[in-house]
Design an enzyme around this catalytic site. Structure first.
Site, PDB file in Angstrom:
ATOM      1  NE  ARG A   1     -16.498  -0.154  19.543  1.00 13.05           N
ATOM      2  CZ  ARG A   1     -16.497  -0.499  20.830  1.00 13.05           C
ATOM      3  NH1 ARG A   1     -15.770  -1.771  20.822  1.00 13.05           N
ATOM      4  NH2 ARG A   1     -17.171  -0.191  21.763  1.00 13.05           N
TER       5      ARG A   1
ATOM      6  CE1 TYR B   1      -1.386   5.361  -1.109  1.00  7.99           C
ATOM      7  CE2 TYR B   1      -1.728   4.286   1.148  1.00  7.99           C
ATOM      8  CZ  TYR B   1      -2.051   5.300   0.160  1.00  7.99           C
ATOM      9  OH  TYR B   1      -2.915   6.396   0.386  1.00  7.99           O
TER      10      TYR B   1
ATOM     11  CG  ASP C   1      -1.373  -3.123  -0.465  1.00 10.83           C
ATOM     12  OD1 ASP C   1      -2.450  -3.400  -1.194  1.00 10.83           O
ATOM     13  OD2 ASP C   1      -1.222  -2.002  -0.092  1.00 10.83           O
TER      14      ASP C   1
ATOM     15  CE  LYS D   1      -7.010   3.012  -3.343  1.00  9.11           C
ATOM     16  NZ  LYS D   1      -7.119   4.587  -2.914  1.00  9.11           N
TER      17      LYS D   1
HETATM   18  N1  PLP Z   1      -2.623   0.318  -0.461  1.00 10.45           N
HETATM   19  C1  PLP Z   1      -2.451   0.595  -1.660  1.00 10.45           C
HETATM   20  C2  PLP Z   1      -1.624   0.001  -2.684  1.00 10.45           C
HETATM   21  C3  PLP Z   1      -3.184   1.917  -1.918  1.00 10.45           C
HETATM   22  O1  PLP Z   1      -2.876   2.271  -3.407  1.00 10.45           O
HETATM   23  C4  PLP Z   1      -3.721   2.480  -1.095  1.00 10.45           C
HETATM   24  C5  PLP Z   1      -4.871   3.813  -1.227  1.00 10.45           C
HETATM   25  O2  PLP Z   1      -4.370   4.671  -2.283  1.00 10.45           O
HETATM   26  C6  PLP Z   1      -3.947   2.080   0.027  1.00 10.45           C
HETATM   27  C7  PLP Z   1      -3.277   0.720   0.350  1.00 10.45           C
HETATM   28  C8  PLP Z   1      -4.669   2.706   1.256  1.00 10.45           C
HETATM   29  O3  PLP Z   1      -5.887   2.456   1.149  1.00 10.45           O
HETATM   30  P1  PLP Z   1      -7.282   3.526   1.518  1.00 10.45           P
HETATM   31  O4  PLP Z   1      -6.977   4.916   0.762  1.00 10.45           O
HETATM   32  O5  PLP Z   1      -8.380   3.058   1.555  1.00 10.45           O
HETATM   33  O6  PLP Z   1      -6.832   4.035   3.001  1.00 10.45           O
END
Ligand code: PLP
Length: 371
Positions: free
Chosen positions: A47, A99, A170, A195
């Site tokens: 961990r 998001y 982000d 992604k």
């Molecule tokens: N940030 C963005 C721009 C996203 O598109 C997403 C998911 O679609 C996330 C964060 C969250 O990521 P996760 O789905 O891996 O938790």
């Protein structure tokens, strides 16, 4: 080293015991102590740290030009670790089209613990007006999901300067191939590695990268290991493997996206295309100045409205109707349906993640669906 070389080598080393060219997967949860009770190899319990996670964190830190990186079990876990590292009562400024998963996280899990304002972060007066003595974090998401808005990172950094405010970006939509926020002054970068880093729609992950190993980063590391939202050695291995092809995948994605955006912009049924690589994008100049590629997600609205948008997503053969992005296969979704009742996304909007199929096939598929 150039980014293609970093992607291949920074997360891998030849195994000393077997001479295997690819670093092995270490599934052990615990590691043997040295005779003196220490752990000279640096691993004690998985961990806290695991060799595959270390390899993944090394390559992600190098790709973003950061001092260190921390890997998580999802993008949301990475984002949550930043919020958990703040003192209770801290104020966060975030974009009004943040998001939705992270916006809902703040609104549902941090209410009463942190203060937050969702604002038009691109408007310098609005941003200035929302800065408070307890503002500790400005969250930037550029390009944003799903409206592909562009935020001028340098301007946000300038607004936060000298006030002990961390700027977090982000960078999921851009990836370090298209944008490196730390070089533009941001303090931290966040990724949903689910992604483009993963790239094949088959694993969940998240990452944070820091410009400096400071006190705030120590807190984040603490949240990572104490909270325990860490990726498995297998997920770390597969991510490290996928990252080796990231630079070449991104080139293909961006190439296809630009051509698809131009095709859609000239289509009679389309009302508006949101893609930062189009000169018609309101923040095209900012995108051109701070990005080295425009990413491969775009949204478009249809003149005929919601019913037609829903008909189109159901008439495609190559595009799969599914949420998420960044995989080699193209996806399309009626975004407002995914975001739920509090969505601000237009009901005639479709969001597309452009994959690596041949562009002619993608255009032909949309052409027949929009007839
Ligand atoms: N940030 C963005 C721009 C996203 O598109 C997403 C998911 O679609 C996330 C964060 C969250 O990521 P996760 O789905 O891996 O938790």
């Amino acid at each position: 080293m150039k980014i293609e070389t970093i992607a291949i080598h920074a997360g891998n080393h030849t195994d000393e015991s077997t001479k295997a060219v690819i670093q092995p997967i270490v599934m052990a949860t615990t590691f043997e102590r040295d005779a003196d009770g220490g752990f000279a190899a640096g691993y004690q319990y998985s961990r806290s740290a695991n060799p595959n996670r270390t390899a993944l964190e090394n390559v992600i830190a190098r790709l973003e030009g950061g001092a260190d990186a921390a890997a998580f079990s999802s993008g949301n876990a990475a984002g949550m670790s930043v919020f958990q590292a703040l003192q209770p009562g801290s104020h966060i400024i975030a974009p009004d089209d943040m998001y939705h998963g992270l916006r809902n996280q703040l609104k549902q899990l941090f209410v009463g613990i942190l203060e937050f304002d969702f604002i038009d972060i691109n408007n310098p007066e609005v941003l200035q007006a929302h800065l408070k003595p307890n503002t500790k974090l400005i969250w930037v998401e550029t390009p944003s999901n799903p409206l592909l808005k562009i935020t001028d990172i340098k301007k946000v950094v300038a607004a936060a300067a000298g006030q002990q405010i961390k700027v977090v970006c982000d960078n999921t939509f851009a990836t370090p191939l298209c944008q490196q926020p730390l070089t533009l002054g941001a303090d931290l970068v966040m990724h949903s590695t689910t992604k483009y880093f993963g790239g094949h729609s088959d694993l969940m992950g998240g990452a944070l990268v820091t410009k400096e190993k400071d006190g705030f980063w120590e807190k984040i590391r603490n949240v990572q290991t104490m909270g325990g939202a860490v990726p498995s050695p297998m997920d770390c291995y597969y991510l490290t493997r996928s990252i080796k092809t990231l630079p070449y995948r991104i080139r293909g994605h961006v190439h296809n996206a630009q051509l698809l955006a131009e095709y859609l912009e000239n289509h009679d049924s389309v009302e508006k295309v949101m893609y930062p690589g189009l000169q018609s994008h309101p923040e095209y100049a900012t995108a051109k100045a701070q990005m080295t590629g425009f990413g491969a997600v775009l949204s478009f609205t249809l003149k005929a409205g919601e019913a037609e948008a829903k008909r189109v997503v159901n008439s495609l053969n190559i595009f799969t109707q599914a949420t998420s992005l960044g995989g080699v296969e193209s996806l399309i979704e009626h975004r407002a349906s995914v975001e739920g009742p509090d969505t601000k996304t237009p009901f005639n909007l479709l969001r597309v993640s452009i994959g690596l199929e041949h562009i002619d096939d993608l255009i032909a598929d949309l052409e027949q669906a929009m007839k």
